[in-house]
Design an enzyme around this catalytic site. Structure first.
Site, PDB file in Angstrom:
ATOM      1  N   ARG A   1      -6.108   9.308   5.824  1.00  0.00           N
ATOM      2  CA  ARG A   1      -5.971  10.289   4.749  1.00  0.00           C
ATOM      3  C   ARG A   1      -6.349  11.704   5.190  1.00  0.00           C
ATOM      4  O   ARG A   1      -6.153  12.652   4.447  1.00  0.00           O
ATOM      5  CB  ARG A   1      -6.844   9.885   3.560  1.00  0.00           C
ATOM      6  CG  ARG A   1      -6.282   8.730   2.760  1.00  0.00           C
ATOM      7  CD  ARG A   1      -7.181   8.381   1.597  1.00  0.00           C
ATOM      8  NE  ARG A   1      -6.565   7.344   0.770  1.00  0.00           N
ATOM      9  CZ  ARG A   1      -7.220   6.664  -0.158  1.00  0.00           C
ATOM     10  NH1 ARG A   1      -8.506   6.917  -0.381  1.00  0.00           N
ATOM     11  NH2 ARG A   1      -6.600   5.744  -0.870  1.00  0.00           N
TER      12      ARG A   1
ATOM     13  N   GLU B   1       0.401   2.594   6.793  1.00  0.00           N
ATOM     14  CA  GLU B   1       1.104   1.923   5.707  1.00  0.00           C
ATOM     15  C   GLU B   1       1.667   0.569   6.137  1.00  0.00           C
ATOM     16  O   GLU B   1       1.632  -0.403   5.385  1.00  0.00           O
ATOM     17  CB  GLU B   1       2.230   2.810   5.162  1.00  0.00           C
ATOM     18  CG  GLU B   1       1.746   3.990   4.349  1.00  0.00           C
ATOM     19  CD  GLU B   1       0.910   3.571   3.157  1.00  0.00           C
ATOM     20  OE1 GLU B   1       1.210   2.519   2.541  1.00  0.00           O
ATOM     21  OE2 GLU B   1      -0.062   4.273   2.836  1.00  0.00           O
TER      22      GLU B   1
ATOM     23  N   GLN C   1       0.143  -6.475   3.171  1.00  0.00           N
ATOM     24  CA  GLN C   1      -0.438  -7.827   3.187  1.00  0.00           C
ATOM     25  C   GLN C   1      -1.810  -7.884   3.862  1.00  0.00           C
ATOM     26  O   GLN C   1      -2.253  -8.956   4.281  1.00  0.00           O
ATOM     27  CB  GLN C   1       0.515  -8.819   3.897  1.00  0.00           C
ATOM     28  CG  GLN C   1       1.922  -8.839   3.360  1.00  0.00           C
ATOM     29  CD  GLN C   1       2.012  -9.389   1.957  1.00  0.00           C
ATOM     30  OE1 GLN C   1       1.189 -10.191   1.554  1.00  0.00           O
ATOM     31  NE2 GLN C   1       3.004  -8.952   1.204  1.00  0.00           N
ATOM     32  N   THR C   2      -2.496  -6.748   3.992  1.00  0.00           N
ATOM     33  CA  THR C   2      -3.786  -6.707   4.681  1.00  0.00           C
ATOM     34  C   THR C   2      -4.727  -5.773   3.930  1.00  0.00           C
ATOM     35  O   THR C   2      -4.297  -4.759   3.396  1.00  0.00           O
ATOM     36  CB  THR C   2      -3.621  -6.210   6.133  1.00  0.00           C
ATOM     37  OG1 THR C   2      -2.534  -6.908   6.756  1.00  0.00           O
ATOM     38  CG2 THR C   2      -4.882  -6.469   6.950  1.00  0.00           C
TER      39      THR C   2
ATOM     40  N   GLY D   1      -1.544 -10.493  11.692  1.00  0.00           N
ATOM     41  CA  GLY D   1      -0.513 -11.351  11.128  1.00  0.00           C
ATOM     42  C   GLY D   1       0.788 -10.612  10.849  1.00  0.00           C
ATOM     43  O   GLY D   1       0.899  -9.410  11.089  1.00  0.00           O
ATOM     44  N   TYR D   2       1.777 -11.367  10.348  1.00  0.00           N
ATOM     45  CA  TYR D   2       3.100 -10.801  10.049  1.00  0.00           C
ATOM     46  C   TYR D   2       3.591  -9.959  11.240  1.00  0.00           C
ATOM     47  O   TYR D   2       3.800  -8.759  11.140  1.00  0.00           O
ATOM     48  CB  TYR D   2       3.053  -9.937   8.779  1.00  0.00           C
ATOM     49  CG  TYR D   2       2.677 -10.712   7.540  1.00  0.00           C
ATOM     50  CD1 TYR D   2       3.653 -11.336   6.768  1.00  0.00           C
ATOM     51  CD2 TYR D   2       1.345 -10.833   7.159  1.00  0.00           C
ATOM     52  CE1 TYR D   2       3.302 -12.058   5.625  1.00  0.00           C
ATOM     53  CE2 TYR D   2       0.995 -11.560   6.028  1.00  0.00           C
ATOM     54  CZ  TYR D   2       1.976 -12.166   5.262  1.00  0.00           C
ATOM     55  OH  TYR D   2       1.627 -12.888   4.145  1.00  0.00           O
TER      56      TYR D   2
ATOM     57  N   TYR E   1       9.447   1.253  -0.281  1.00  0.00           N
ATOM     58  CA  TYR E   1       8.058   1.674  -0.498  1.00  0.00           C
ATOM     59  C   TYR E   1       7.522   2.499   0.664  1.00  0.00           C
ATOM     60  O   TYR E   1       6.974   3.593   0.474  1.00  0.00           O
ATOM     61  CB  TYR E   1       7.132   0.469  -0.730  1.00  0.00           C
ATOM     62  CG  TYR E   1       5.697   0.850  -0.470  1.00  0.00           C
ATOM     63  CD1 TYR E   1       5.025   1.694  -1.349  1.00  0.00           C
ATOM     64  CD2 TYR E   1       5.044   0.450   0.697  1.00  0.00           C
ATOM     65  CE1 TYR E   1       3.737   2.105  -1.091  1.00  0.00           C
ATOM     66  CE2 TYR E   1       3.757   0.858   0.955  1.00  0.00           C
ATOM     67  CZ  TYR E   1       3.101   1.683   0.056  1.00  0.00           C
ATOM     68  OH  TYR E   1       1.825   2.115   0.321  1.00  0.00           O
TER      69      TYR E   1
ATOM     70  N   CYS F   1      -7.972  -1.046 -11.460  1.00  0.00           N
ATOM     71  CA  CYS F   1      -7.001  -1.902 -12.157  1.00  0.00           C
ATOM     72  C   CYS F   1      -6.732  -3.157 -11.331  1.00  0.00           C
ATOM     73  O   CYS F   1      -5.615  -3.424 -10.884  1.00  0.00           O
ATOM     74  CB  CYS F   1      -5.709  -1.124 -12.405  1.00  0.00           C
ATOM     75  SG  CYS F   1      -4.628  -1.885 -13.640  1.00  0.00           S
TER      76      CYS F   1
ATOM     77  N   CYS G   1     -12.012   3.312 -16.346  1.00  0.00           N
ATOM     78  CA  CYS G   1     -10.699   3.811 -15.925  1.00  0.00           C
ATOM     79  C   CYS G   1     -10.464   5.202 -16.523  1.00  0.00           C
ATOM     80  O   CYS G   1     -10.604   5.393 -17.738  1.00  0.00           O
ATOM     81  CB  CYS G   1      -9.597   2.861 -16.378  1.00  0.00           C
ATOM     82  SG  CYS G   1      -7.932   3.453 -15.978  1.00  0.00           S
TER      83      CYS G   1
END
Length: 328
Positions: free
Chosen positions: A29, A41, A46-47, A85-86, A124, A196, A206
């Site tokens: 960031r 990204e 999935q991590t 993974g992946y 995405y 959330c 929130c």
């Protein structure tokens, strides 16, 4: 569509004020560099964030820019990816880096449409890179934001369907501002991740709960609709460590096999009801459990498979234990 969308300016102000105070200081960031954003990204798919940070730092140290990644050997890229993974993600990174260098002369495309032509970059990821790096007003939908959007809009249908995804992307496109889109999208992801949450969202703290249809109707636990879990197929294999004169026997798995391109110990398929499950001692998916010695016939069967597979004759001497894991 969300009947409060006319208030999106005040929604954005409240969200960005919260983000300015509570944003985590993550290493990707601190820059608008599209390369760093892209790597982060893809790793975050999935991590968890906690797991990604050390991988991100090691990866950037080895491949500090798109040209070094394009010039790297695929084996080295996969080695630094081990554990995330992946693994198709790592192969796509390497392929996309080569395209960026060869087609775009090392400069990242700036539009969502161009970014989506790169290997491994979907809608995405393209929106994330375009908005975070170039402040393009691009919508993003991922695990955290789709849950948040569904609750904001009070959407009570499955998010996994074509109509559900169409709704989410339409909602995201309508709510993203024309300016500060990158910071807004980061804030939405942060809110989805930390406030959330899937179970017991912290609605009481929130910053935008007054805009949320699910909160207003008390349906936070029912939205989003949870899809049925896929059926689990049990697979049993023996991992065999072959040791001789200080050297270990490894094999590289071919395309089409699980974990293709990676090096591992020999994997030997076991019968549908192998000896390791007869003992009924698998209770902790993360534990390595001791086993009783296997029978002579079981050992001979594994030894024969090793010789048929590799041409190497060996003797199975001891069983180290059993691990149970889930693989997608």
């Amino acid at each position: 569509m969300w009947d409060r969308v006319k208030q999106k300016a005040s929604f954005a102000r409240a969200l960005l004020k919260w983000y300015g105070i509570h944003a985590r200081p993550l290493p990707w960031r601190a820059s608008h560099d599209p390369y760093r954003i892209w790597i982060s990204e893809v790793m975050l798919q999935q991590t968890t964030v906690v797991a990604v940070v050390p991988y991100f730092e090691r990866f950037l140290k080895a491949f500090p820019d798109v040209r070094t990644l394009a010039a790297a050997r695929q084996e080295e890229v996969l080695r630094l990816w081990e554990g995330l993974g992946y693994y198709s993600r790592a192969r796509h990174l390497k392929q996309a880096a080569e395209v960026i260098v060869e087609t775009y002369h090392g400069e990242f495309p700036r539009t969502v449409e161009q970014l989506q032509t790169l290997p491994g970059i979907g809608r995405y990821t393209a929106g994330a890179i375009a908005s975070f790096a170039f402040d393009v007003s691009a919508p993003i939908v991922e695990a955290n934001t789709q849950r948040l959007y569904a609750r904001l809009a009070g959407y009570e249908e499955s998010l996994k369907t074509t109509s559900g995804q169409r709704f989410l992307w339409s909602f995201a496109a309508q709510i993203v501002p024309g300016k500060n889109a990158g910071q807004f999208n980061q804030a939405v992801m942060e809110l989805g991740s930390r406030i959330c949450q899937p179970v017991e969202p912290a609605c009481q703290v929130c910053p935008v709960s007054k805009y949320c249809v699910a909160f207003g109707e008390g349906k936070q636990s029912q939205i989003p609709v949870v899809a049925p879990r896929p059926k689990i197929t049990a697979v049993a294999q023996a991992y065999v460590v072959v040791w001789k004169s200080g050297a270990l026997l490894m094999q590289q798995y071919a395309p089409g096999e699980r974990w293709a391109g990676l090096w591992d110990f020999l994997r030997i398929d076991l019968p549908p009801e192998p000896f390791v499950f007869h003992q009924q001692r698998v209770s902790d998916e993360k534990s390595l459990l001791p086993l009783e010695p296997i029978s002579v016939s079981e050992a001979v069967g594994i030894e024969q498979q090793i010789q048929q597979t590799t041409g190497i004759a060996c003797e199975l001497k001891e069983t180290l234990g059993i691990m149970k894991q889930s693989v997608t």
